[in-house]
Scaffold this motif. Structure first.
Motif, PDB file in Angstrom:
ATOM      1  N   GLU A  81      13.443  -5.883  54.253  1.00 39.43           N
ATOM      2  CA  GLU A  81      13.047  -4.945  53.211  1.00 39.43           C
ATOM      3  C   GLU A  81      13.678  -3.568  53.392  1.00 39.43           C
ATOM      4  O   GLU A  81      13.518  -2.693  52.545  1.00 39.43           O
ATOM      5  CB  GLU A  81      11.521  -4.815  53.175  1.00 39.43           C
ATOM      6  CG  GLU A  81      10.836  -6.087  52.694  1.00 39.43           C
ATOM      7  CD  GLU A  81       9.388  -5.863  52.338  1.00 39.43           C
ATOM      8  OE1 GLU A  81       8.849  -4.786  52.686  1.00 39.43           O
ATOM      9  OE2 GLU A  81       8.800  -6.755  51.712  1.00 39.43           O
ATOM     10  N   MET A  82      14.384  -3.351  54.494  1.00 33.66           N
ATOM     11  CA  MET A  82      15.058  -2.070  54.688  1.00 33.66           C
ATOM     12  C   MET A  82      16.235  -1.941  53.721  1.00 33.66           C
ATOM     13  O   MET A  82      16.972  -2.903  53.512  1.00 33.66           O
ATOM     14  CB  MET A  82      15.567  -1.939  56.121  1.00 33.66           C
ATOM     15  CG  MET A  82      14.491  -1.708  57.140  1.00 33.66           C
ATOM     16  SD  MET A  82      15.212  -1.445  58.788  1.00 33.66           S
ATOM     17  CE  MET A  82      13.729  -1.142  59.732  1.00 33.66           C
ATOM     18  N   MET A  83      16.393  -0.781  53.142  1.00 27.83           N
ATOM     19  CA  MET A  83      17.479  -0.575  52.199  1.00 27.83           C
ATOM     20  C   MET A  83      18.498   0.420  52.751  1.00 27.83           C
ATOM     21  O   MET A  83      18.129   1.376  53.430  1.00 27.83           O
ATOM     22  CB  MET A  83      16.945  -0.054  50.858  1.00 27.83           C
ATOM     23  CG  MET A  83      18.014   0.068  49.778  1.00 27.83           C
ATOM     24  SD  MET A  83      17.333   0.350  48.130  1.00 27.83           S
ATOM     25  CE  MET A  83      16.759   2.040  48.289  1.00 27.83           C
ATOM     26  N   SER A  84      19.762   0.162  52.470  1.00 30.17           N
ATOM     27  CA  SER A  84      20.813   1.133  52.773  1.00 30.17           C
ATOM     28  C   SER A  84      21.474   1.524  51.458  1.00 30.17           C
ATOM     29  O   SER A  84      21.559   0.718  50.520  1.00 30.17           O
ATOM     30  CB  SER A  84      21.849   0.551  53.735  1.00 30.17           C
ATOM     31  OG  SER A  84      22.582  -0.500  53.130  1.00 30.17           O
ATOM     32  N   VAL A  85      21.911   2.760  51.395  1.00 30.63           N
ATOM     33  CA  VAL A  85      22.498   3.309  50.169  1.00 30.63           C
ATOM     34  C   VAL A  85      23.860   3.898  50.488  1.00 30.63           C
ATOM     35  O   VAL A  85      23.978   4.733  51.390  1.00 30.63           O
ATOM     36  CB  VAL A  85      21.581   4.401  49.563  1.00 30.63           C
ATOM     37  CG1 VAL A  85      22.187   4.947  48.269  1.00 30.63           C
ATOM     38  CG2 VAL A  85      20.181   3.853  49.312  1.00 30.63           C
ATOM     39  N   GLU A  86      24.872   3.463  49.759  1.00 29.14           N
ATOM     40  CA  GLU A  86      26.225   4.010  49.905  1.00 29.14           C
ATOM     41  C   GLU A  86      26.581   4.748  48.619  1.00 29.14           C
ATOM     42  O   GLU A  86      26.503   4.185  47.531  1.00 29.14           O
ATOM     43  CB  GLU A  86      27.234   2.893  50.172  1.00 29.14           C
ATOM     44  CG  GLU A  86      26.989   2.155  51.476  1.00 29.14           C
ATOM     45  CD  GLU A  86      27.909   0.961  51.653  1.00 29.14           C
ATOM     46  OE1 GLU A  86      28.748   0.719  50.749  1.00 29.14           O
ATOM     47  OE2 GLU A  86      27.789   0.272  52.682  1.00 29.14           O
ATOM     48  N   VAL A  87      26.936   6.007  48.752  1.00 26.93           N
ATOM     49  CA  VAL A  87      27.230   6.846  47.595  1.00 26.93           C
ATOM     50  C   VAL A  87      28.634   7.430  47.727  1.00 26.93           C
ATOM     51  O   VAL A  87      28.963   8.057  48.730  1.00 26.93           O
ATOM     52  CB  VAL A  87      26.212   8.007  47.473  1.00 26.93           C
ATOM     53  CG1 VAL A  87      26.402   8.746  46.140  1.00 26.93           C
ATOM     54  CG2 VAL A  87      24.786   7.493  47.599  1.00 26.93           C
ATOM     55  N   SER A  88      29.450   7.203  46.704  1.00 27.14           N
ATOM     56  CA  SER A  88      30.780   7.811  46.659  1.00 27.14           C
ATOM     57  C   SER A  88      30.951   8.477  45.300  1.00 27.14           C
ATOM     58  O   SER A  88      30.081   8.377  44.428  1.00 27.14           O
ATOM     59  CB  SER A  88      31.871   6.763  46.874  1.00 27.14           C
ATOM     60  OG  SER A  88      31.993   5.931  45.734  1.00 27.14           O
TER      61      SER A  88
END
Length: 221
Positions: free
Chosen positions: A81-88
C-alpha cells in the motif's frame, strides 16, 4: 525529476518490526495460554487448550514462528500500500499496489492533498487520480511546485460531493452497482478492492471519496 517515497528506514524497517512484534505478541499469548483457559468468556478456548498441551520448548518455538509469519504477512500488505510519486516537467507517475499510473503534463491542471489522499485534477475538473498515501504533504507540495505544477490548498469541488445512497437516481445502474460492491469491500476492510472499484467509478465520470465508511460522489463535468 523529483521522487517522493517513504524513507529507507520506514521501507526496510517494517520487514524487521512487523515480524518482531508478531513474534513477541504470539510468545506472550503462549505464556498466558494456561490462564486464558480459565476464562470461560474468552474466545478460541479450544485453540488455547491445544497450546497448553504442547510441551516446551516446542510451545515457545511454535508461537514465535507463527507470530513472525503473521507479522511478515502484515508487512507484505503494508508494503503493497506504500505509494511512490515521480514528478518531472513532462510527466507524473504514481506507483502503488504493484500498479503504475502515468499522466502527461497537459492532462494535469492541479494537485492537492485531501487528508491522506493525493488527488490529480484535469483542466475540466475531472479527478484523474485519488490515491491513499502516507507521504508527507509538505514533501509532495514541494515536489510538484518545484516542477511547475499548481498545488491547491484544498479541493475546489469539495462542496459538490453528495453522500451515496443505494440506487442514487442521478447515477447509472452500472455505477450504482460499483458503489454497492465497493460498500461491501469497505465493510470487509478490503482496501485494495475498494481502491480498484473507485478507479472503475472514476472511469465512468464520477468522483468518489470516503468519510469513515460512507461514500460520497461528484458527477464530473
Amino acid at each position: 525529476m523529483t521522487t517522493v517515497q517513504e524513507t529507507a528506514a520506514v521501507r526496510y524497517g517494517i520487514w524487521v518490526a512487523c515480524p518482531a512484534v508478531g513474534a513477541a505478541a504470539a510468545w506472550g499469548l503462549t505464556l498466558a495460554a494456561g490462564w486464558i483457559t480459565t476464562l470461560g468468556w474468552f474466545p478460541f478456548q479450544g485453540v488455547f487448550e491445544l497450546v497448553t498441551d504442547i510441551q516446551q520448548p516446542w510451545r515457545t518455538i511454535g508461537g514465535l514462528a507463527v507470530g513472525a509469519v503473521a507479522g511478515f504477512v502484515f508487512a507484505l500488505f503494508w508494503a503493497s500500500e506504500m505509494m511512490s510519486v515521480e514528478v518531472s516537467h513532462t510527466r507524473i507517475t504514481l506507483r502503488k499496489d504493484d500498479k503504475t499510473f502515468d499522466f502527461g503534463r497537459d492532462e494535469v491542471e492541479s494537485v492537492f492533498a485531501d487528508g491522506k489522499q493525493l488527488v490529480l485534477l484535469s483542466p475540466s475538473g475531472t479527478e484523474l487520480a485519488r490515491e491513499k498515501s502516507d507521504l508527507s504533504t509538505a514533501r509532495l507540495e514541494r515536489a510538484f511546485t518545484e516542477q511547475g505544477y499548481r498545488w491547491r490548498a484544498a479541493d475546489p469541488f469539495a462542496g459538490e460531493f453528495r453522500m451515496w445512497v443505494e440506487h442514487a437516481p442521478e447515477l447509472s445502474a452500472d455505477v450504482n452497482a460499483l458503489f454497492t460492491a465497493r460498500r461491501k469491500a469497505i465493510a470487509k476492510y478490503e482496501s485494495a478492492e475498494a481502491a480498484e472499484l473507485a478507479r472503475e467509478i472514476r472511469k465512468r465520470g464520477v468522483s468518489v471519496r470516503d468519510e469513515k465508511k460512507r461514500q460520497y460522489y461528484r458527477c464530473e463535468r
